[in-house]
Design a protein around this motif. Structure first.
Motif, PDB file in Angstrom:
ATOM      1  N   LYS A 176    -101.547  14.481  28.995  1.00 30.36           N
ATOM      2  CA  LYS A 176    -101.348  13.200  28.309  1.00 30.36           C
ATOM      3  C   LYS A 176    -100.849  12.148  29.302  1.00 30.36           C
ATOM      4  CE  LYS A 176     -98.592  11.014  24.691  1.00 30.36           C
ATOM      5  NZ  LYS A 176     -97.470  11.182  23.777  1.00 30.36           N
ATOM      6  N   GLN A 177     -99.884  12.533  30.144  1.00 34.15           N
ATOM      7  CA  GLN A 177     -99.350  11.615  31.146  1.00 34.15           C
ATOM      8  C   GLN A 177    -100.423  11.235  32.164  1.00 34.15           C
ATOM      9  OE1 GLN A 177     -96.404  10.154  31.051  1.00 34.15           O
ATOM     10  NE2 GLN A 177     -96.875   8.990  32.895  1.00 34.15           N
ATOM     11  N   TRP A 178    -101.206  12.222  32.591  1.00 38.37           N
ATOM     12  CA  TRP A 178    -102.275  11.976  33.554  1.00 38.37           C
ATOM     13  C   TRP A 178    -103.304  11.006  32.972  1.00 38.37           C
ATOM     14  CZ3 TRP A 178    -107.565  12.951  33.498  1.00 38.37           C
ATOM     15  CH2 TRP A 178    -108.204  12.771  34.713  1.00 38.37           C
ATOM     16  N   LEU A 179    -103.679  11.208  31.718  1.00 36.77           N
ATOM     17  CA  LEU A 179    -104.656  10.318  31.080  1.00 36.77           C
ATOM     18  C   LEU A 179    -104.115   8.896  30.962  1.00 36.77           C
ATOM     19  CD1 LEU A 179    -106.092  12.653  28.296  1.00 36.77           C
ATOM     20  CD2 LEU A 179    -107.292  11.812  30.322  1.00 36.77           C
ATOM     21  N   LYS A 180    -102.829   8.779  30.677  1.00 35.58           N
ATOM     22  CA  LYS A 180    -102.204   7.451  30.601  1.00 35.58           C
ATOM     23  C   LYS A 180    -102.233   6.766  31.960  1.00 35.58           C
ATOM     24  CE  LYS A 180     -97.854   5.257  29.245  1.00 35.58           C
ATOM     25  NZ  LYS A 180     -96.479   5.491  28.799  1.00 35.58           N
ATOM     26  N   GLU A 181    -101.880   7.520  33.010  1.00 35.05           N
ATOM     27  CA  GLU A 181    -101.907   6.962  34.362  1.00 35.05           C
ATOM     28  C   GLU A 181    -103.330   6.596  34.775  1.00 35.05           C
ATOM     29  OE1 GLU A 181     -99.979   9.782  36.931  1.00 35.05           O
ATOM     30  OE2 GLU A 181     -98.055   9.568  35.882  1.00 35.05           O
ATOM     31  N   ARG A 182    -104.282   7.430  34.408  1.00 33.90           N
ATOM     32  CA  ARG A 182    -105.695   7.154  34.721  1.00 33.90           C
ATOM     33  C   ARG A 182    -106.150   5.863  34.053  1.00 33.90           C
ATOM     34  NH1 ARG A 182    -110.619   8.334  32.248  1.00 33.90           N
ATOM     35  NH2 ARG A 182    -112.330   8.672  33.713  1.00 33.90           N
ATOM     36  N   GLU A 183    -105.764   5.701  32.786  1.00 34.17           N
ATOM     37  CA  GLU A 183    -106.111   4.488  32.047  1.00 34.17           C
ATOM     38  C   GLU A 183    -105.514   3.243  32.715  1.00 34.17           C
ATOM     39  OE1 GLU A 183    -104.865   3.025  27.726  1.00 34.17           O
ATOM     40  OE2 GLU A 183    -106.009   4.904  27.675  1.00 34.17           O
ATOM     41  N   GLN A 184    -104.264   3.358  33.163  1.00 35.81           N
ATOM     42  CA  GLN A 184    -103.618   2.236  33.850  1.00 35.81           C
ATOM     43  C   GLN A 184    -104.324   1.910  35.160  1.00 35.81           C
ATOM     44  OE1 GLN A 184     -99.607   3.688  34.150  1.00 35.81           O
ATOM     45  NE2 GLN A 184     -99.016   2.921  32.129  1.00 35.81           N
TER      46      GLN A 184
ATOM     47  N   SER B 195    -107.571   0.171  34.488  1.00 34.13           N
ATOM     48  CA  SER B 195    -107.276  -1.199  34.090  1.00 34.13           C
ATOM     49  C   SER B 195    -106.995  -2.064  35.313  1.00 34.13           C
ATOM     50  CB  SER B 195    -106.091  -1.215  33.129  1.00 34.13           C
ATOM     51  OG  SER B 195    -105.729  -2.529  32.810  1.00 34.13           O
TER      52      SER B 195
END
Length: 198
Positions: free
Chosen positions: A128-136, A139
């Motif tokens: 979940k954290q990795w996906l959030k960082e990837r999304e950032q 962006s």
């Protein structure tokens, strides 16, 4: 981790397995977990909110669709309950993109089950954290693209260097109290609109 939701569509349970108390709900209950079971999305819906993890007693080919449905409502570890019945298609499905946080089996002892559930919880929240960082990061890359396009337009239009164009963008953003990317996006869109009209 206390409460588990076992997904086991109706008619898939092996009667011999159930008689020998080898079903996931009986094994997990004997390990001290509160276990809810569901055979359909409608049955699962009211139980998802209380579940700390989802256990899929399903063939490999059904995992992805159920996983997508469950994590759409709640981010929690998803584990596959691997038995001879659920793994019959595993060799042919090896190429599929199947994401689970762990695998449980009826042969596991209570400490192994506890360990795997805690391990899968960690895996889930790291992903979940990795996906959030990837999304950032994606962006930021997208923002950088707009800024670079605007710098190119400004340097060409005003006959200035790209670093001067960046300074101009930054100054305009400060004057308008906007983010640089918002000013850059406006410049690029106006430029594209003018290009379309000519």
């Amino acid at each position: 981790m206390h409460s588990l939701l076992v997904i086991e569509p109706a008619g898939t349970e092996n009667p011999a397995e159930a008689r020998s108390s080898g079903s996931p709900d009986s094994i997990l209950s004997s390990c001290g977990y509160v276990v809810g079971t569901a055979a359909s999305p409608e049955q699962a819906a009211p139980l998802i909110g209380d579940a700390d993890a989802f256990i899929l007693n399903l063939p490999v080919t059904d995992i992805s669709s159920w996983r997508a449905l469950l994590v759409r409502h709640k981010v929690a570890p998803v584990l596959w309950w691997c038995t001879p019945l659920t793994s019959t298609l595993s060799v042919s499905a090896c190429g599929d993109d199947i994401m689970v946080d762990g695998i449980l089996s009826p042969a596991m002892k209570s400490p192994e089950i506890h360990w795997m559930l805690h391990f899968s919880s960690r895996q889930c929240f790291e992903r979940k954290q990795w996906l959030k960082e990837r999304e950032q990061l994606l962006s930021r890359i997208e923002e950088r693209k707009w800024i670079d396009m605007a710098k190119g337009i400004l340097s060409q239009a005003k006959k200035i260097s790209e670093s001067e164009a960046y300074d101009l963008l930054r100054k305009q953003a400060m004057n308008e109290r906007k983010r640089i990317v918002d000013v850059a996006t406006s410049i690029v869109k106006v430029y594209q609109m003018l290009q379309d009209q000519t």
